[in-house]
Design a protein around this motif. Structure first.
Motif, PDB file in Angstrom:
ATOM      1  N   ARG A 347       5.874  -0.948   3.967  1.00  0.00           N
ATOM      2  CA  ARG A 347       5.965  -1.718   2.722  1.00  0.00           C
ATOM      3  C   ARG A 347       6.081  -3.213   3.000  1.00  0.00           C
ATOM      4  O   ARG A 347       5.468  -4.035   2.315  1.00  0.00           O
ATOM      5  CB  ARG A 347       7.154  -1.221   1.890  1.00  0.00           C
ATOM      6  CG  ARG A 347       6.924   0.146   1.261  1.00  0.00           C
ATOM      7  CD  ARG A 347       7.983   0.457   0.219  1.00  0.00           C
ATOM      8  NE  ARG A 347       9.303   0.661   0.815  1.00  0.00           N
ATOM      9  CZ  ARG A 347       9.736   1.830   1.275  1.00  0.00           C
ATOM     10  NH1 ARG A 347       8.963   2.911   1.208  1.00  0.00           N
ATOM     11  NH2 ARG A 347      10.936   1.941   1.796  1.00  0.00           N
ATOM     12  N   ALA A 348       6.856  -3.584   4.028  1.00  0.00           N
ATOM     13  CA  ALA A 348       7.008  -5.004   4.362  1.00  0.00           C
ATOM     14  C   ALA A 348       5.683  -5.583   4.839  1.00  0.00           C
ATOM     15  O   ALA A 348       5.293  -6.695   4.448  1.00  0.00           O
ATOM     16  CB  ALA A 348       8.073  -5.174   5.438  1.00  0.00           C
ATOM     17  N   TRP A 349       4.985  -4.832   5.681  1.00  0.00           N
ATOM     18  CA  TRP A 349       3.675  -5.291   6.167  1.00  0.00           C
ATOM     19  C   TRP A 349       2.690  -5.435   5.026  1.00  0.00           C
ATOM     20  O   TRP A 349       1.959  -6.431   4.934  1.00  0.00           O
ATOM     21  CB  TRP A 349       3.126  -4.308   7.205  1.00  0.00           C
ATOM     22  CG  TRP A 349       1.655  -4.436   7.401  1.00  0.00           C
ATOM     23  CD1 TRP A 349       0.988  -5.335   8.177  1.00  0.00           C
ATOM     24  CD2 TRP A 349       0.628  -3.648   6.756  1.00  0.00           C
ATOM     25  NE1 TRP A 349      -0.374  -5.160   8.064  1.00  0.00           N
ATOM     26  CE2 TRP A 349      -0.614  -4.134   7.204  1.00  0.00           C
ATOM     27  CE3 TRP A 349       0.662  -2.585   5.851  1.00  0.00           C
ATOM     28  CZ2 TRP A 349      -1.820  -3.587   6.767  1.00  0.00           C
ATOM     29  CZ3 TRP A 349      -0.532  -2.040   5.420  1.00  0.00           C
ATOM     30  CH2 TRP A 349      -1.756  -2.536   5.879  1.00  0.00           C
ATOM     31  N   SER A 350       2.634  -4.442   4.125  1.00  0.00           N
ATOM     32  CA  SER A 350       1.626  -4.458   3.062  1.00  0.00           C
ATOM     33  C   SER A 350       1.822  -5.636   2.125  1.00  0.00           C
ATOM     34  O   SER A 350       0.841  -6.219   1.639  1.00  0.00           O
ATOM     35  CB  SER A 350       1.637  -3.141   2.279  1.00  0.00           C
ATOM     36  OG  SER A 350       2.867  -2.961   1.600  1.00  0.00           O
ATOM     37  N   GLY A 351       3.065  -6.035   1.892  1.00  0.00           N
ATOM     38  CA  GLY A 351       3.309  -7.193   1.037  1.00  0.00           C
ATOM     39  C   GLY A 351       2.736  -8.461   1.633  1.00  0.00           C
ATOM     40  O   GLY A 351       2.045  -9.228   0.950  1.00  0.00           O
ATOM     41  N   TYR A 352       2.989  -8.675   2.926  1.00  0.00           N
ATOM     42  CA  TYR A 352       2.482  -9.881   3.586  1.00  0.00           C
ATOM     43  C   TYR A 352       0.970  -9.820   3.760  1.00  0.00           C
ATOM     44  O   TYR A 352       0.258 -10.803   3.535  1.00  0.00           O
ATOM     45  CB  TYR A 352       3.161 -10.063   4.944  1.00  0.00           C
ATOM     46  CG  TYR A 352       2.655 -11.259   5.710  1.00  0.00           C
ATOM     47  CD1 TYR A 352       2.759 -12.539   5.176  1.00  0.00           C
ATOM     48  CD2 TYR A 352       2.063 -11.115   6.960  1.00  0.00           C
ATOM     49  CE1 TYR A 352       2.279 -13.643   5.868  1.00  0.00           C
ATOM     50  CE2 TYR A 352       1.586 -12.213   7.661  1.00  0.00           C
ATOM     51  CZ  TYR A 352       1.698 -13.469   7.113  1.00  0.00           C
ATOM     52  OH  TYR A 352       1.219 -14.560   7.790  1.00  0.00           O
ATOM     53  N   ALA A 353       0.458  -8.639   4.145  1.00  0.00           N
ATOM     54  CA  ALA A 353      -0.987  -8.510   4.360  1.00  0.00           C
ATOM     55  C   ALA A 353      -1.754  -8.712   3.052  1.00  0.00           C
ATOM     56  O   ALA A 353      -2.846  -9.282   3.050  1.00  0.00           O
ATOM     57  CB  ALA A 353      -1.310  -7.135   4.953  1.00  0.00           C
ATOM     58  N   PHE A 354      -1.185  -8.265   1.936  1.00  0.00           N
ATOM     59  CA  PHE A 354      -1.852  -8.479   0.648  1.00  0.00           C
ATOM     60  C   PHE A 354      -1.888  -9.967   0.303  1.00  0.00           C
ATOM     61  O   PHE A 354      -2.876 -10.453  -0.268  1.00  0.00           O
ATOM     62  CB  PHE A 354      -1.154  -7.693  -0.462  1.00  0.00           C
ATOM     63  CG  PHE A 354      -1.829  -7.817  -1.798  1.00  0.00           C
ATOM     64  CD1 PHE A 354      -3.101  -7.298  -2.006  1.00  0.00           C
ATOM     65  CD2 PHE A 354      -1.204  -8.468  -2.853  1.00  0.00           C
ATOM     66  CE1 PHE A 354      -3.731  -7.410  -3.236  1.00  0.00           C
ATOM     67  CE2 PHE A 354      -1.823  -8.586  -4.088  1.00  0.00           C
ATOM     68  CZ  PHE A 354      -3.095  -8.055  -4.283  1.00  0.00           C
ATOM     69  N   GLU A 355      -0.835 -10.686   0.651  1.00  0.00           N
ATOM     70  CA  GLU A 355      -0.845 -12.138   0.435  1.00  0.00           C
ATOM     71  C   GLU A 355      -1.996 -12.778   1.218  1.00  0.00           C
ATOM     72  O   GLU A 355      -2.699 -13.653   0.705  1.00  0.00           O
ATOM     73  CB  GLU A 355       0.485 -12.749   0.862  1.00  0.00           C
ATOM     74  CG  GLU A 355       1.654 -12.376  -0.039  1.00  0.00           C
ATOM     75  CD  GLU A 355       2.971 -12.902   0.476  1.00  0.00           C
ATOM     76  OE1 GLU A 355       2.979 -13.632   1.491  1.00  0.00           O
ATOM     77  OE2 GLU A 355       4.018 -12.585  -0.129  1.00  0.00           O
ATOM     78  N   GLN A 356      -2.187 -12.337   2.454  1.00  0.00           N
ATOM     79  CA  GLN A 356      -3.282 -12.880   3.255  1.00  0.00           C
ATOM     80  C   GLN A 356      -4.635 -12.489   2.677  1.00  0.00           C
ATOM     81  O   GLN A 356      -5.574 -13.286   2.664  1.00  0.00           O
ATOM     82  CB  GLN A 356      -3.160 -12.398   4.702  1.00  0.00           C
ATOM     83  CG  GLN A 356      -1.958 -12.954   5.434  1.00  0.00           C
ATOM     84  CD  GLN A 356      -1.931 -14.471   5.399  1.00  0.00           C
ATOM     85  OE1 GLN A 356      -2.928 -15.130   5.651  1.00  0.00           O
ATOM     86  NE2 GLN A 356      -0.776 -15.025   5.068  1.00  0.00           N
ATOM     87  N   LEU A 357      -4.752 -11.255   2.204  1.00  0.00           N
ATOM     88  CA  LEU A 357      -5.990 -10.825   1.551  1.00  0.00           C
ATOM     89  C   LEU A 357      -6.315 -11.757   0.382  1.00  0.00           C
ATOM     90  O   LEU A 357      -7.468 -12.158   0.203  1.00  0.00           O
ATOM     91  CB  LEU A 357      -5.843  -9.380   1.072  1.00  0.00           C
ATOM     92  CG  LEU A 357      -7.031  -8.739   0.331  1.00  0.00           C
ATOM     93  CD1 LEU A 357      -7.040  -7.229   0.556  1.00  0.00           C
ATOM     94  CD2 LEU A 357      -6.996  -9.020  -1.173  1.00  0.00           C
ATOM     95  N   CYS A 358      -5.306 -12.094  -0.408  1.00  0.00           N
ATOM     96  CA  CYS A 358      -5.528 -12.996  -1.544  1.00  0.00           C
ATOM     97  C   CYS A 358      -5.989 -14.374  -1.073  1.00  0.00           C
ATOM     98  O   CYS A 358      -6.899 -14.970  -1.667  1.00  0.00           O
ATOM     99  CB  CYS A 358      -4.246 -13.124  -2.365  1.00  0.00           C
ATOM    100  SG  CYS A 358      -3.770 -11.605  -3.221  1.00  0.00           S
ATOM    101  N   ILE A 394       7.066 -20.608  -2.535  1.00  0.00           N
ATOM    102  CA  ILE A 394       5.898 -20.154  -3.298  1.00  0.00           C
ATOM    103  C   ILE A 394       4.727 -20.171  -2.330  1.00  0.00           C
ATOM    104  O   ILE A 394       4.377 -21.223  -1.796  1.00  0.00           O
ATOM    105  CB  ILE A 394       5.619 -21.063  -4.514  1.00  0.00           C
ATOM    106  CG1 ILE A 394       6.846 -21.116  -5.442  1.00  0.00           C
ATOM    107  CG2 ILE A 394       4.405 -20.553  -5.286  1.00  0.00           C
ATOM    108  CD1 ILE A 394       6.715 -22.117  -6.572  1.00  0.00           C
ATOM    109  N   ASP A 395       4.139 -19.004  -2.089  1.00  0.00           N
ATOM    110  CA  ASP A 395       3.136 -18.884  -1.033  1.00  0.00           C
ATOM    111  C   ASP A 395       1.764 -19.418  -1.421  1.00  0.00           C
ATOM    112  O   ASP A 395       0.953 -19.749  -0.565  1.00  0.00           O
ATOM    113  CB  ASP A 395       3.008 -17.421  -0.590  1.00  0.00           C
ATOM    114  CG  ASP A 395       4.265 -16.943   0.117  1.00  0.00           C
ATOM    115  OD1 ASP A 395       4.760 -17.674   0.994  1.00  0.00           O
ATOM    116  OD2 ASP A 395       4.762 -15.851  -0.217  1.00  0.00           O
TER     117      ASP A 395
END
Length: 476
Positions: A347-358, A394-395
């Motif tokens: 879950r921690a990885w998916s949150g950060y990886a989704f930010e990078q995807l965006c 704010i990312d």
């Protein structure tokens, strides 16, 4: 690779335009390894390539010349003698071109940096061949490719390169976006929904070579177990080979990547210097620049900060996944990904990886917001806690010329995202803190980027604009 070209519409148009032009062309196609440079050129010009050669990874000068000679004899059907220097080799190529009756002579030199072995004088010979003769032959079209972007930038495109200003067109080939990944795997007969394709992207990025390894009939998690965690996993050793093949002194490059993988918001150049114990000077600057050119990291400015405070952030999703889950797995669990699908680490990885995807799909986000044509700065914002306020981050900020700033929150979930009372209060507090500390007069729009949109509730109305995963699949 797929049997035909997927995507690459702009790149195909440029290459076709160069091929049809009435002057000599020297085209540099570059980009990270495995991104499909060779496939693009060979597929687009499969029946039109007059002469093809490629560099040999870690090959000697003699080995490079021998392969060049073999290719020349095969293409020309002339028994040229094997020579021991590049100047004579290019003279033979010149002789072949002069005596061919083709109206277009397309030369394709693949993995050009590998041909430039130490003390081989390869670049000088190529420079002489082009500047003294080929550049004046309208029918000659030379395409050079290279994964070692550092070499391409310094020797072909850089200010001091031997062929500086001789390159007529440059094409940087980037990984696929989500729409192209979906088209690619659909072409392979794989049927996954957008959520699964997004998670695939978060693991592999948009690298065609990796996507080609996916097996029809296996689920996403089964494919990941097979490619990363099985006994002979094809992508387990890719990480080390990737850096060895791109950078001659790969240890420092890996150190920087592994350091940034632990710092979600990124680090400044000075922080990297201190953490790696690298002397302050040009060496680290070159490493950071090279990693940016190869799409491993990005350099970005935090809102209101000066250039010297710019942050470097790991954006290569394959490297992030490898370092989080594969590097220390030691092959103990061949079904590790399936077994950790609901774990806190996942879950921690998916949150950060989704930010990078965006962040890889900013054009799609701007298109959805209706601001594709509005000049905008993409940045982040963070502030450390003091006696007067809490820390905040704010990312993704989209600072627009039309007097609006989108404060973007990115949330990866398996259903509609529900804003709670506590999260609503947190967003509002962060928004007001940003307004106070930045002293901006622009309108601040809370924007939520989610997988399946917002769940209607009491707090959903506080969001001025929404972007969903489906919007990120659009072509722009």
């Amino acid at each position: 690779m797929a049997s035909h070209l997927i995507g690459r519409i702009k790149e195909q148009a440029i290459l076709n335009q160069c091929y049809a032009s009435d002057k000599a062309e020297l085209i540099a196609v570059y980009g990270r390894r495995r991104v499909g440079k060779t496939f693009l050129v060979k597929t687009l010009f499969k029946d039109q390539i007059t002469f093809y050669t490629t560099g040999i990874y870690e090959g000697t000068k003699k080995e490079q010349l021998t392969f060049f000679h073999k290719q020349l004899v095969e293409c020309s059907q002339v028994a040229y003698p094997l020579v021991d220097n590049w100047f004579d080799a290019f003279d033979q190529l010149k002789h072949f071109i002069k005596h061919t009756d083709q109206t277009r002579v397309l030369l394709f030199f693949d993995e050009l940096p590998w041909m430039d072995t130490p003390r081989s004088r390869f670049l000088k010979a190529l420079e002489l061949f082009w500047n003294s003769w080929a550049a004046d032959q309208p029918k000659v079209k030379l395409i050079v490719c290279g994964s070692a972007t550092t070499w391409i930038m310094s020797h072909l495109l850089g200010d001091k390169g031997g062929l500086h200003n001789r390159v007529t067109r440059r094409i940087k080939l980037s990984p696929f976006n989500l729409a192209e990944v979906k088209e690619f795997i659909t072409d392979k007969g794989i049927e996954w929904n957008d959520h699964q394709i997004a998670e695939l992207y978060m693991i592999m990025g948009g690298t065609p070579y990796y996507l080609q390894m996916l097996q029809k009939g296996l689920s996403l998690s089964q494919n990941i177990d097979e490619l990363f965690f099985s006994e002979n996993a094809a992508l387990r050793e890719e990480y080390n080979f990737l850096f060895r093949s791109l950078f001659r002194d790969s240890a420092l490059y890996r150190n920087v990547i592994e350091l940034l993988s632990k710092k979600a918001k990124g680090m400044t150049r000075m922080e990297i210097i201190q953490a790696t114990k690298t002397p302050e000077g040009g060496m680290l600057s070159n490493v950071l620049e090279d990693l940016c050119h190869c799409d491993f990291i990005r350099k970005y400015a935090a809102f209101g900060k000066k250039e010297r405070d710019a942050l470097y952030q790991l954006t290569d999703l394959y490297s992030l996944f490898y370092l989080r889950f594969v590097k220390n797995s030691q092959g103990q669990d061949e079904h590790l990904w399936t077994h950790t699908i609901d774990s806190p680490a996942h879950r921690a990885w998916s949150g950060y990886a989704f930010e990078q995807l965006c962040l890889h799909h900013i054009p799609q986000i701007k298109q959805k917001l209706g601001i594709a044509g509005v000049q905008s700065d993409i940045c982040s914002w963070n502030v450390v806690a003091t006696d007067t306020h809490k820390g905040a981050q704010i990312d993704l900020l989209i600072d627009r010329r039309d007097q609006v700033i989108n404060l973007c929150e990115m949330k990866f979930s398996t259903g509609q995202y529900a804003i709670t009372k506590a999260y609503s209060a947190q967003m509002q507090a962060r928004k007001e803190l940003f307004r106070t500390l930045s002293k901006t007069k622009k309108a601040l729009h809370l924007t939520l980027i989610t997988t399946y949109g917002l769940q209607p509730n009491l707090y959903a109305g506080e969001i001025q604009s929404e972007v969903t995963l489906a919007d990120l699949f659009h072509s722009v």
